[in-house]
Design a protein around this motif. Structure first.
Motif, PDB file in Angstrom:
ATOM      1  N   GLU A 158       0.819  -1.202   0.000  1.00  0.00           N
ATOM      2  CA  GLU A 158       0.000   0.000   0.000  1.00  0.00           C
ATOM      3  C   GLU A 158       0.859   1.262   0.000  1.00  0.00           C
ATOM      4  N   ILE A 159       1.951   1.250   0.735  1.00  0.00           N
ATOM      5  CA  ILE A 159       2.801   2.435   0.814  1.00  0.00           C
ATOM      6  C   ILE A 159       3.590   2.649  -0.470  1.00  0.00           C
ATOM      7  N   TYR A 160       4.036   1.564  -1.093  1.00  0.00           N
ATOM      8  CA  TYR A 160       4.905   1.701  -2.272  1.00  0.00           C
ATOM      9  C   TYR A 160       4.110   1.727  -3.578  1.00  0.00           C
ATOM     10  N   ASP A 161       3.140   0.844  -3.717  1.00  0.00           N
ATOM     11  CA  ASP A 161       2.419   0.730  -4.987  1.00  0.00           C
ATOM     12  C   ASP A 161       1.130   1.542  -5.016  1.00  0.00           C
ATOM     13  N   ASN A 162       0.441   1.632  -3.889  1.00  0.00           N
ATOM     14  CA  ASN A 162      -0.859   2.310  -3.852  1.00  0.00           C
ATOM     15  C   ASN A 162      -0.852   3.397  -2.780  1.00  0.00           C
ATOM     16  N   ARG A 163       0.061   4.332  -2.928  1.00  0.00           N
ATOM     17  CA  ARG A 163       0.232   5.332  -1.877  1.00  0.00           C
ATOM     18  C   ARG A 163      -0.612   6.581  -2.071  1.00  0.00           C
ATOM     19  N   TYR A 169      -4.506  11.894   2.387  1.00  0.00           N
ATOM     20  CA  TYR A 169      -4.769  12.216   3.792  1.00  0.00           C
ATOM     21  C   TYR A 169      -3.705  13.157   4.342  1.00  0.00           C
ATOM     22  N   LEU A 170      -2.442  12.875   4.036  1.00  0.00           N
ATOM     23  CA  LEU A 170      -1.362  13.711   4.538  1.00  0.00           C
ATOM     24  C   LEU A 170      -1.424  15.123   3.964  1.00  0.00           C
ATOM     25  N   SER A 171      -1.793  15.244   2.687  1.00  0.00           N
ATOM     26  CA  SER A 171      -1.876  16.562   2.055  1.00  0.00           C
ATOM     27  C   SER A 171      -2.984  17.421   2.657  1.00  0.00           C
ATOM     28  N   PHE A 172      -4.009  16.779   3.209  1.00  0.00           N
ATOM     29  CA  PHE A 172      -5.102  17.522   3.839  1.00  0.00           C
ATOM     30  C   PHE A 172      -4.844  17.773   5.329  1.00  0.00           C
ATOM     31  N   GLY A 173      -3.653  17.503   5.791  1.00  0.00           N
ATOM     32  CA  GLY A 173      -3.275  17.847   7.154  1.00  0.00           C
ATOM     33  C   GLY A 173      -3.411  16.742   8.165  1.00  0.00           C
ATOM     34  N   ALA A 174      -3.703  15.543   7.745  1.00  0.00           N
ATOM     35  CA  ALA A 174      -3.816  14.436   8.696  1.00  0.00           C
ATOM     36  C   ALA A 174      -2.429  14.040   9.196  1.00  0.00           C
ATOM     37  N   SER A 175      -2.388  13.589  10.425  1.00  0.00           N
ATOM     38  CA  SER A 175      -1.123  13.073  10.955  1.00  0.00           C
ATOM     39  C   SER A 175      -0.844  11.712  10.334  1.00  0.00           C
ATOM     40  N   ARG A 176       0.362  11.236  10.541  1.00  0.00           N
ATOM     41  CA  ARG A 176       0.699   9.948   9.943  1.00  0.00           C
ATOM     42  C   ARG A 176      -0.108   8.811  10.554  1.00  0.00           C
ATOM     43  N   PHE A 177      -0.488   8.948  11.820  1.00  0.00           N
ATOM     44  CA  PHE A 177      -1.301   7.913  12.434  1.00  0.00           C
ATOM     45  C   PHE A 177      -2.717   7.919  11.867  1.00  0.00           C
ATOM     46  N   GLU A 178      -3.272   9.095  11.638  1.00  0.00           N
ATOM     47  CA  GLU A 178      -4.604   9.188  11.043  1.00  0.00           C
ATOM     48  C   GLU A 178      -4.597   8.704   9.600  1.00  0.00           C
ATOM     49  N   ALA A 179      -3.556   9.055   8.849  1.00  0.00           N
ATOM     50  CA  ALA A 179      -3.491   8.659   7.442  1.00  0.00           C
ATOM     51  C   ALA A 179      -3.259   7.168   7.277  1.00  0.00           C
ATOM     52  N   VAL A 248       2.974  -1.406  13.329  1.00  0.00           N
ATOM     53  CA  VAL A 248       3.245  -0.060  13.853  1.00  0.00           C
ATOM     54  C   VAL A 248       4.674   0.368  13.541  1.00  0.00           C
ATOM     55  N   THR A 249       5.643  -0.510  13.761  1.00  0.00           N
ATOM     56  CA  THR A 249       7.036  -0.148  13.479  1.00  0.00           C
ATOM     57  C   THR A 249       7.267   0.068  11.987  1.00  0.00           C
ATOM     58  N   THR A 250       6.612  -0.722  11.146  1.00  0.00           N
ATOM     59  CA  THR A 250       6.756  -0.537   9.700  1.00  0.00           C
ATOM     60  C   THR A 250       6.225   0.817   9.270  1.00  0.00           C
ATOM     61  N   LEU A 251       5.035   1.165   9.734  1.00  0.00           N
ATOM     62  CA  LEU A 251       4.456   2.462   9.367  1.00  0.00           C
ATOM     63  C   LEU A 251       5.268   3.612   9.946  1.00  0.00           C
ATOM     64  N   ALA A 252       5.845   3.422  11.132  1.00  0.00           N
ATOM     65  CA  ALA A 252       6.658   4.481  11.726  1.00  0.00           C
ATOM     66  C   ALA A 252       7.927   4.744  10.927  1.00  0.00           C
ATOM     67  N   ILE A 253       8.402   3.743  10.193  1.00  0.00           N
ATOM     68  CA  ILE A 253       9.619   3.921   9.399  1.00  0.00           C
ATOM     69  C   ILE A 253       9.313   4.451   8.006  1.00  0.00           C
ATOM     70  N   VAL A 254       8.281   3.925   7.352  1.00  0.00           N
ATOM     71  CA  VAL A 254       7.994   4.352   5.980  1.00  0.00           C
ATOM     72  C   VAL A 254       7.234   5.668   5.936  1.00  0.00           C
ATOM     73  N   ASP A 259       5.583  13.574   8.956  1.00  0.00           N
ATOM     74  CA  ASP A 259       4.372  13.173   8.225  1.00  0.00           C
ATOM     75  C   ASP A 259       4.595  13.151   6.718  1.00  0.00           C
ATOM     76  N   ARG A 260       5.743  12.655   6.332  1.00  0.00           N
ATOM     77  CA  ARG A 260       6.058  12.502   4.907  1.00  0.00           C
ATOM     78  C   ARG A 260       6.164  11.022   4.570  1.00  0.00           C
ATOM     79  N   LEU A 261       5.579  10.664   3.435  1.00  0.00           N
ATOM     80  CA  LEU A 261       5.678   9.287   2.966  1.00  0.00           C
ATOM     81  C   LEU A 261       7.079   9.054   2.426  1.00  0.00           C
ATOM     82  N   ARG A 262       7.705   7.932   2.804  1.00  0.00           N
ATOM     83  CA  ARG A 262       9.082   7.659   2.418  1.00  0.00           C
ATOM     84  C   ARG A 262       9.178   6.334   1.663  1.00  0.00           C
TER      85      ARG A 262
END
Length: 315
Positions: A158-163, A169-179, A248-254, A259-262
């Motif tokens: 989802e993060i790499y292929d369907n991000r 969500y992030l562009s509209f101001g959501a935090s990384r946990f919300e997104a 949780v650890t995976t999402l915290a790293i990527v 709040d930027r997608l990596r």
């Protein structure tokens, strides 16, 4: 009172060979139908034989010593090998520090659940008895690896292929946990789906291996059924806990602290172990080809020299 466990069967390598014939039969079917899984079946079966043979030798020594430190070492080794299987063999995508994150998730799930379950639910004291603790930790590791692979694979896909959704969500101001909450929720649901399906059919459709082993070992059917219930609940808890930690650890790293997608932190290449294997294999093939060419050149030169010598003698 339950009867004492007895060794009701005696198998040698001829019995194992007869069982291996089923794998050969499956491989032949795969070849005839062009399924492309024949070599995978054979390699997996050979790995099974080697691994179980080594485990039998090691566990026999551990059972004889009855040392808690040896039991703890075997439990940690199982978690380490499970991490290797999840990260190196099962994951097509990886991220930075994935090995340490997965190992941490496995240790924080299998060890506490096994200790609490064996000591209080199964009422075994001391809880580290090798003949009880090691097989149960092995079953927990097996279920945990499957859950981790499913959860992490979904998150990375989802993060790499369907991000697009997460980025929106992030562009509209959501935090990384919300997104990332929808991604995490679906990853955990998929990770727990196999365990839920297994529990829903166990007993009526399928009799699990642990229950069968307990019955063959001399326990009553009622005791074997209750033992299997406890073990299935432990597997479910361990899988859920490990999937939550690794998700949780995976999402915290990527998704970083800003709040930027990596997606640059996701590696879609083959694992370095397999890249090194392929490089060594290609070098070996090139060396063989070079040797064959050199031999052919020497043979051709010898033939030319022989023909020239024959012409000289005849002339």
């Amino acid at each position: 009172m339950d009867s004492a466990p007895t060794d009701s069967t005696h198998l040698d390598w001829s019995n194992v060979g007869l069982g291996f014939s089923f794998i050969i039969f499956n491989a032949l079917i795969s070849t005839s139908l062009q399924l492309g899984v024949g070599s995978s079946l054979l390699s997996a079966a050979i790995r099974c034989v080697v691994q179980l043979g080594l485990v039998a030798m090691v566990l026999q020594k551990v059972f004889e010593t009855n040392n808690p430190w040896a039991v703890g070492g075997i439990a940690c080794l199982m978690n380490l090998l499970g991490t290797v299987e999840a990260v190196i063999n099962k994951s097509k995508k990886r991220y930075n520090y994935m090995f340490s994150c997965v190992l941490f998730g496995m240790l924080c799930s299998t060890i506490p659940v096994s200790i609490i379950g064996i000591r209080f639910a199964m009422v075994i004291e001391p809880f580290w008895k090798p003949e009880q603790y090691i097989p149960i930790v092995g079953m927990l590791c097996g279920g945990t690896v499957s859950g981790i692979v499913v959860a992490v694979s979904y998150v990375l896909r989802e993060i790499y292929d369907n991000r697009d959704k997460v980025e929106m969500y992030l562009s509209f101001g959501a935090s990384r946990f919300e997104a990332c909450r929808p991604v995490a929720r679906e990853a955990l649901r998929l990770a727990l789906a196999p365990t839920i399906s297994q529990m829903s059919v166990i007993g009526i459709i399928a009799i699990p291996g642990m229950m069968t082993g307990a019955i063959l070992g001399g326990s009553s059917v009622q005791q074997a059924a209750r033992l299997q219930m406890v073990i299935m609940f432990m597997i479910s808890a361990s899988t859920a806990l490990a999937a939550i930690i690794t998700t949780v650890t995976t999402l915290a790293i990527v998704v970083d602290n800003e709040d930027r997608l990596r997606p640059d932190r996701v590696d879609v290449r083959d694992h370095p172990v397999w890249r090194a294997r392929n490089w060594l294999f290609s070098r070996a093939v090139d060396g063989v080809k070079h040797t064959v060419r050199s031999c052919r050149g020497l043979i051709r030169k010898d033939r030319q020299n022989g023909v020239a010598e024959t012409d000289r003698l005849l002339g």
